[in-house]
Design an enzyme around this catalytic site. Structure first.
Site, short mmCIF file in Angstrom:
data_model
loop_
_atom_site.label_atom_id
_atom_site.label_comp_id
_atom_site.label_asym_id
_atom_site.label_seq_id
_atom_site.Cartn_x
_atom_site.Cartn_y
_atom_site.Cartn_z
N SER A 180 0.11 -9.23 1.78
CA SER A 180 -0.66 -8.91 1.92
C SER A 180 -1.07 -8.93 3.37
CB SER A 180 -0.92 -10.14 1.19
OG SER A 180 -2.47 -10.51 1.92
N HIS A 186 1.17 -0.82 -0.17
CA HIS A 186 0.41 0.14 0.05
C HIS A 186 1.33 1.24 -0.26
CE1 HIS A 186 -3.16 -3.04 2.30
NE2 HIS A 186 -3.52 -3.00 1.02
N GLN A 214 -7.76 -8.80 -10.52
CA GLN A 214 -8.28 -6.72 -9.99
C GLN A 214 -8.23 -6.46 -10.41
OE1 GLN A 214 -9.53 -6.53 -5.21
NE2 GLN A 214 -7.43 -4.80 -6.33
N ASP A 223 -2.87 -8.27 -7.31
CA ASP A 223 -4.39 -8.95 -7.52
C ASP A 223 -5.19 -7.99 -9.13
OD1 ASP A 223 -5.40 -9.05 -5.24
OD2 ASP A 223 -4.10 -7.35 -4.59
N GLN A 278 -17.82 -8.16 -1.22
CA GLN A 278 -17.00 -8.37 -2.51
C GLN A 278 -16.34 -10.29 -1.23
OE1 GLN A 278 -13.82 -5.22 -1.93
NE2 GLN A 278 -12.03 -6.82 -2.27
O1 PAF Z 1 -7.97 -4.84 -3.31
C1 PAF Z 1 -8.44 -4.37 -2.29
O2 PAF Z 1 -8.11 -3.67 -0.89
C2 PAF Z 1 -9.90 -3.65 -2.52
O3 PAF Z 1 -9.95 -4.81 -3.42
C3 PAF Z 1 -10.02 -2.85 -2.87
C4 PAF Z 1 -9.99 -2.62 -4.32
C5 PAF Z 1 -9.82 -1.70 -2.21
C6 PAF Z 1 -11.81 -2.78 -3.31
O4 PAF Z 1 -12.20 -3.18 -2.03
#
Ligand code: PAF
Length: 273
Positions: A176, A28, A144, A141, A52
């Protein structure tokens, strides 16, 4: 949040956005650093998105440490920290969802059929609230990232989606928030995901092109670990995520493995030189 974004935009400043579910780690931080570097203001959201997670998944136990995250946000120079509540994001009567077809059906989509619908929906909502110029997602991800890019293209959103390289621990484990679930023994077993990926890269470097052969060797690496149970190992097209048999240019090697009760994912690109 919306008013802050309107103020920033009306004074001509660009917004870089990092959507997260918190329990912030080095991955992050790298997204925040990039958002800061390339924009006038960096917005970080923390929201553990209920839509989700399927019933029985780890929504309730998902790591939450908002006080520590606030310190990380301030240390990394986040300009705005957005912390919506589930009631604000999904008030009573909420009925609209975003469904990206095709690329959501393979890999993790096979095991978590409603997951990407929840991701696309919350990301679109967050985009509409934050109104970013650029948004940053980790390549760990990978599926995603592809889903978000497809949604942005198909729905004509004027947002640049930036994928950023996976950040790894010293021994190769992809960072993670879920790594925190692993006990000491499982933490050692978890390295097998990146070891299997390295095996796939080595094999391609040594001229192996057959996906089946490569997957077979990756399976051996994972199955060597008692605590590990494979959800899938796939070698597929990096754009469509469709399985491929022979690698003739670029491919994605992706895997999801349960280490004890913790489901981990990782991937790498295989390139034929
Ligand atoms: O990757 C994540 O942390 C989540 O899937 C996200 C993109 C913030 C959506 O909730």
């Amino acid at each position: 949040m919306r008013q802050s974004s309107v103020d920033l935009k009306s004074s001509g400043r660009s917004i870089g956005f990092v959507p997260t579910m918190g329990a912030l780690h080095g991955g992050h931080v790298s997204l925040i650093n990039e958002a800061k570097k390339c924009n006038d203001a960096a917005v970080l959201s923390i929201f553990v998105n209920p839509t989700q997670f399927a019933p029985g998944e780890d929504y309730n136990s998902y790591p939450r440490d908002i006080e520590r995250d606030k310190i990380t946000a301030s240390d990394t120079g986040v300009d705005i920290l957005f912390l919506p509540s589930a009631d604000e994001m999904y008030p009573e009567g909420f009925k609209t969802f975003v469904n990206v077809e095709g690329i959501t059906e393979s890999l993790c989509g096979r095991f978590r059929p409603r997951h990407f619908k929840g991701v696309a929906t919350v990301v679109l909502k967050l985009f509409n609230i934050v109104m970013p110029d650029r948004a940053y997602f980790g390549e760990k991800d990978y599926q995603q990232l592809l889903v978000v890019k497809k949604m942005v293209k198909d729905l004509n959103l004027d947002i640049e989606i930036k994928g950023m390289p996976t950040i790894r621990e010293w021994d190769g484990l992809a960072m993670s928030s879920r790594n925190g679930y692993l006990n000491r023994k499982e933490r050692i077993s978890a390295v097998s995901l990146s070891t299997a990926l390295k095996t796939s890269q080595e094999m391609v470097k040594n001229d192996e092109r057959r996906a089946e052969k490569i997957i077979g060797e990756m399976e051996k690496v994972i199955n060597n670990e008692d605590a590990a149970k494979i959800d899938y190992i796939s070698i597929c097209d990096p754009d469509t995520l469709k399985d491929i048999e022979i690698i003739d240019n670029r491919a994605l090697a992706a895997l999801a493995v349960r280490i004890g009760k913790t489901r981990l994912i990782d991937n790498c690109i295989l390139e034929v030189k």
